[in-house]
Motif scaffolding. Sequence first.
Motif, PDB file in Angstrom:
ATOM      1  N   LEU B 218       0.859  -1.191   0.000  1.00 45.55           N
ATOM      2  CA  LEU B 218       0.000   0.000   0.000  1.00 45.55           C
ATOM      3  C   LEU B 218       0.892   1.237   0.000  1.00 45.55           C
ATOM      4  O   LEU B 218       1.860   1.313   0.770  1.00 45.55           O
ATOM      5  CB  LEU B 218      -0.890   0.038   1.248  1.00 45.55           C
ATOM      6  N   ALA B 219       0.580   2.182  -0.868  1.00 36.69           N
ATOM      7  CA  ALA B 219       1.399   3.393  -0.967  1.00 36.69           C
ATOM      8  C   ALA B 219       0.895   4.450   0.012  1.00 36.69           C
ATOM      9  O   ALA B 219      -0.307   4.697   0.104  1.00 36.69           O
ATOM     10  CB  ALA B 219       1.357   3.931  -2.382  1.00 36.69           C
ATOM     11  N   GLY B 220       1.813   5.086   0.705  1.00 34.71           N
ATOM     12  CA  GLY B 220       1.456   6.125   1.664  1.00 34.71           C
ATOM     13  C   GLY B 220       1.119   7.434   0.971  1.00 34.71           C
ATOM     14  O   GLY B 220       1.811   7.863   0.056  1.00 34.71           O
ATOM     15  N   VAL B 221       0.011   8.045   1.395  1.00 34.06           N
ATOM     16  CA  VAL B 221      -0.383   9.353   0.860  1.00 34.06           C
ATOM     17  C   VAL B 221      -0.688  10.260   2.044  1.00 34.06           C
ATOM     18  O   VAL B 221      -1.471   9.896   2.921  1.00 34.06           O
ATOM     19  CB  VAL B 221      -1.634   9.239  -0.046  1.00 34.06           C
ATOM     20  N   ALA B 222      -0.078  11.419   2.076  1.00 33.63           N
ATOM     21  CA  ALA B 222      -0.353  12.374   3.157  1.00 33.63           C
ATOM     22  C   ALA B 222      -0.668  13.729   2.551  1.00 33.63           C
ATOM     23  O   ALA B 222       0.199  14.350   1.927  1.00 33.63           O
ATOM     24  CB  ALA B 222       0.837  12.476   4.104  1.00 33.63           C
ATOM     25  N   PRO B 223      -1.927  14.200   2.697  1.00 31.24           N
ATOM     26  CA  PRO B 223      -2.278  15.511   2.139  1.00 31.24           C
ATOM     27  C   PRO B 223      -1.495  16.625   2.828  1.00 31.24           C
ATOM     28  O   PRO B 223      -1.346  16.622   4.056  1.00 31.24           O
ATOM     29  CB  PRO B 223      -3.779  15.629   2.431  1.00 31.24           C
ATOM     30  N   LEU B 224      -0.989  17.545   2.022  1.00 31.33           N
ATOM     31  CA  LEU B 224      -0.271  18.700   2.566  1.00 31.33           C
ATOM     32  C   LEU B 224      -1.298  19.760   2.944  1.00 31.33           C
ATOM     33  O   LEU B 224      -2.172  20.078   2.148  1.00 31.33           O
ATOM     34  CB  LEU B 224       0.711  19.239   1.520  1.00 31.33           C
ATOM     35  N   ARG B 225      -1.198  20.286   4.166  1.00 30.02           N
ATOM     36  CA  ARG B 225      -2.201  21.259   4.615  1.00 30.02           C
ATOM     37  C   ARG B 225      -1.804  22.683   4.290  1.00 30.02           C
ATOM     38  O   ARG B 225      -2.637  23.566   4.228  1.00 30.02           O
ATOM     39  CB  ARG B 225      -2.420  21.111   6.125  1.00 30.02           C
ATOM     40  N   SER B 226      -0.487  22.896   4.137  1.00 30.85           N
ATOM     41  CA  SER B 226      -0.022  24.256   3.857  1.00 30.85           C
ATOM     42  C   SER B 226       1.368  24.198   3.238  1.00 30.85           C
ATOM     43  O   SER B 226       2.028  23.168   3.284  1.00 30.85           O
ATOM     44  CB  SER B 226       0.049  25.062   5.161  1.00 30.85           C
ATOM     45  N   ALA B 227       1.783  25.326   2.667  1.00 33.02           N
ATOM     46  CA  ALA B 227       3.125  25.405   2.084  1.00 33.02           C
ATOM     47  C   ALA B 227       4.183  25.257   3.174  1.00 33.02           C
ATOM     48  O   ALA B 227       5.228  24.641   2.968  1.00 33.02           O
ATOM     49  CB  ALA B 227       3.300  26.731   1.355  1.00 33.02           C
ATOM     50  N   ASP B 228       3.872  25.801   4.363  1.00 35.28           N
ATOM     51  CA  ASP B 228       4.819  25.699   5.479  1.00 35.28           C
ATOM     52  C   ASP B 228       5.022  24.247   5.882  1.00 35.28           C
ATOM     53  O   ASP B 228       6.140  23.810   6.141  1.00 35.28           O
ATOM     54  CB  ASP B 228       4.293  26.479   6.696  1.00 35.28           C
ATOM     55  N   VAL B 253      -0.681  29.173  -4.250  1.00 38.36           N
ATOM     56  CA  VAL B 253      -2.065  29.506  -3.872  1.00 38.36           C
ATOM     57  C   VAL B 253      -2.082  30.299  -2.560  1.00 38.36           C
ATOM     58  O   VAL B 253      -1.166  30.180  -1.754  1.00 38.36           O
ATOM     59  CB  VAL B 253      -2.913  28.213  -3.696  1.00 38.36           C
ATOM     60  N   PRO B 254      -3.114  31.148  -2.361  1.00 36.34           N
ATOM     61  CA  PRO B 254      -3.209  31.866  -1.086  1.00 36.34           C
ATOM     62  C   PRO B 254      -3.361  30.888   0.082  1.00 36.34           C
ATOM     63  O   PRO B 254      -3.834  29.760  -0.115  1.00 36.34           O
ATOM     64  CB  PRO B 254      -4.466  32.720  -1.247  1.00 36.34           C
ATOM     65  N   LYS B 255      -2.962  31.353   1.267  1.00 37.09           N
ATOM     66  CA  LYS B 255      -2.937  30.488   2.447  1.00 37.09           C
ATOM     67  C   LYS B 255      -4.256  29.748   2.681  1.00 37.09           C
ATOM     68  O   LYS B 255      -4.264  28.565   3.007  1.00 37.09           O
ATOM     69  CB  LYS B 255      -2.565  31.301   3.690  1.00 37.09           C
ATOM     70  N   ASP B 256      -5.359  30.447   2.512  1.00 37.84           N
ATOM     71  CA  ASP B 256      -6.652  29.815   2.822  1.00 37.84           C
ATOM     72  C   ASP B 256      -7.081  28.808   1.757  1.00 37.84           C
ATOM     73  O   ASP B 256      -8.050  28.084   1.934  1.00 37.84           O
ATOM     74  CB  ASP B 256      -7.734  30.890   3.020  1.00 37.84           C
ATOM     75  N   LYS B 257      -6.361  28.776   0.646  1.00 39.58           N
ATOM     76  CA  LYS B 257      -6.680  27.797  -0.412  1.00 39.58           C
ATOM     77  C   LYS B 257      -5.666  26.643  -0.433  1.00 39.58           C
ATOM     78  O   LYS B 257      -5.795  25.724  -1.240  1.00 39.58           O
ATOM     79  CB  LYS B 257      -6.670  28.492  -1.785  1.00 39.58           C
ATOM     80  N   ALA B 258      -4.667  26.729   0.438  1.00 40.81           N
ATOM     81  CA  ALA B 258      -3.574  25.749   0.400  1.00 40.81           C
ATOM     82  C   ALA B 258      -4.067  24.344   0.724  1.00 40.81           C
ATOM     83  O   ALA B 258      -3.655  23.365   0.106  1.00 40.81           O
ATOM     84  CB  ALA B 258      -2.461  26.156   1.363  1.00 40.81           C
ATOM     85  N   GLY B 259      -4.984  24.250   1.693  1.00 40.52           N
ATOM     86  CA  GLY B 259      -5.516  22.951   2.075  1.00 40.52           C
ATOM     87  C   GLY B 259      -6.192  22.265   0.902  1.00 40.52           C
ATOM     88  O   GLY B 259      -5.982  21.081   0.635  1.00 40.52           O
ATOM     89  N   GLU B 260      -6.999  23.045   0.161  1.00 38.94           N
ATOM     90  CA  GLU B 260      -7.703  22.505  -1.004  1.00 38.94           C
ATOM     91  C   GLU B 260      -6.697  22.050  -2.067  1.00 38.94           C
ATOM     92  O   GLU B 260      -6.849  20.990  -2.671  1.00 38.94           O
ATOM     93  CB  GLU B 260      -8.658  23.566  -1.566  1.00 38.94           C
ATOM     94  N   GLU B 261      -5.641  22.841  -2.244  1.00 40.05           N
ATOM     95  CA  GLU B 261      -4.606  22.473  -3.221  1.00 40.05           C
ATOM     96  C   GLU B 261      -3.927  21.159  -2.787  1.00 40.05           C
ATOM     97  O   GLU B 261      -3.678  20.279  -3.613  1.00 40.05           O
ATOM     98  CB  GLU B 261      -3.570  23.605  -3.336  1.00 40.05           C
ATOM     99  N   GLY B 262      -3.651  21.055  -1.480  1.00 36.36           N
ATOM    100  CA  GLY B 262      -3.035  19.832  -0.949  1.00 36.36           C
ATOM    101  C   GLY B 262      -3.905  18.608  -1.206  1.00 36.36           C
ATOM    102  O   GLY B 262      -3.410  17.536  -1.569  1.00 36.36           O
ATOM    103  N   GLU B 268      -4.674  13.523  -7.111  1.00 32.74           N
ATOM    104  CA  GLU B 268      -3.912  13.238  -8.338  1.00 32.74           C
ATOM    105  C   GLU B 268      -2.873  12.149  -8.095  1.00 32.74           C
ATOM    106  O   GLU B 268      -2.676  11.263  -8.942  1.00 32.74           O
ATOM    107  CB  GLU B 268      -3.210  14.515  -8.828  1.00 32.74           C
ATOM    108  N   LEU B 269      -2.212  12.226  -6.926  1.00 33.94           N
ATOM    109  CA  LEU B 269      -1.205  11.206  -6.595  1.00 33.94           C
ATOM    110  C   LEU B 269      -1.857   9.824  -6.501  1.00 33.94           C
ATOM    111  O   LEU B 269      -1.321   8.835  -7.010  1.00 33.94           O
ATOM    112  CB  LEU B 269      -0.500  11.551  -5.276  1.00 33.94           C
TER     113      LEU B 269
END
Lengths: 227, 309
Positions: B218-228, B253-262, B268-269
Amino acid sequence: MVKAKLKPLEEIFGMIRSYKKILTLSCGGCVSVCMAGGQREGMELTLELVEFFRQNRLDAEFTHYTMERQCNPEYLFDAEEIVREADCVISTACGAGVQYIAESHPSKPVFPALNTLFIGIDRDVGLYEERCRTCGDCKLGYTGGICPITRCSKSILNGPCGGTHFSDGSCEIDREIPCAWNDIFERLKSQGRLENILTVHPPSIWMDQAQRTMVQYGFEERYRKKE
Amino acid sequence: MKAGSNFEKVLAAGHFAVTGELGPPQSNNIEVVKKKAGFLKGNIDAVNITDNQTSIVKMSSIAAAAICIQQGLEPVFQMTCRDRNRIAMQSDIFGASALGCLNMLCLSGDHPNFGNQKTSKKVFDIDSIQLIALAKRLRDERKLLDQEKQFNSELKLFIGGAGNPFSRPFEFRALRLAKKVMAGADFVQTQCVYDMERFRDWMKAVRDLGLHEKCYILAGVAPLRSADMAAYMAANVPGIVIPDGIMKRMNSVPKDKAGEEGIKISIELIEEIRQVEGIKGIHLMAIEWEHRAGEIIERAGLLPRPKVE
């Protein structure tokens, strides 16, 4: 050899402040080689303690003496009288030496001046690196001469763990510490001996669970326990 | 069947499996475990319960696993080699099994230096591969380590290990996985995948050794919550490689959209991971983001989870 480092002066002072006749006992063995507790370091420590006592308005008489070895009965006699005359002894030997002096003079308070750190190599003058944890079950034969017990921060026998850094092959705990298992892999590969680590090595037989005594080969008869 | 757990059955039936992750609280607060379990229940096939991850003291993984069972969520209890000697390990495996835990993940464990008990004595009596072998011996031979006498009850256990495609020495990483399989790993969950190119290379080496046919990967996937978070992980967490392309997206992306981008990146991954031959599922590590796990799994097209008998 055994490597050790001087304790903070305040800590040593705390152990001996109530005594009036204090002997600093240096050791000419390993601690002399690593410049922690040899003759010179013992003299320097004595001078510093004299000054510390003076600053704290305490009176004490200090003596300094260097034994050839503090872990060997052959040299005990040399210091016997000078130890007997002191109220307490501050030994600059390794932990073994301190204990041997304490055991040989059971009525005398004996204090350690050093923290004994490890068995290591001299990388340079005053620079030492740990190499052996005396596990009693040497693995160096299959690890390319690199000790996984000592050098791997998790002492694992089937490494490397997942903590080796991607960019520089350092250990997860410190970028300055190379991953032992990355090094083991590279060395074995360069020697064409990778098969040494392709099988599962079984759990260690830890030999350090109780105090060990060792009878050297050839001396079995001499130290055979009487039935 | 090694254990007959839901997780094992899903894999055995050929479904693409989804496991999640639940970090127990830094306290005895049962409500935290129940709440997180509630977010995950129904969205995954089993949940990994971390064992004092990053060496920070948390509720015991076995206790939290037992609470998950009460909540109707199947656990994969994690056990590290950091805090237990072989006596405690075997005792805890018995205990976990008695409480109904059927899946176990064997790990080395983060070094105590990371956590909030830095001056503790680390144990590492045995290592993660030896732990896999120990668990297999308990299950298949009903024998303790170094003991020939059998115990008289059945111990069902689906045994897993971790795989890390993103650590040095790269050449040895598939070979080390082979050692885990040799020791008895039934399944493997990998470190978080962001770098698909390196992951595909690793899987090729894994397939060349035939490991994908000997254990479920099983491949590990961890959503990124922010650029930081992305920058922190890339710089500090060993075994995590985040390619420039993903870093750029998180930064663009702006900070408040980073979670959605993550989340988008994760989806996609997952899509790309599903195309890799030999991958049998994903392990979603939505760390302190358990409430978003369901949404990610749904958008990745992995709901509803299969019902298996």
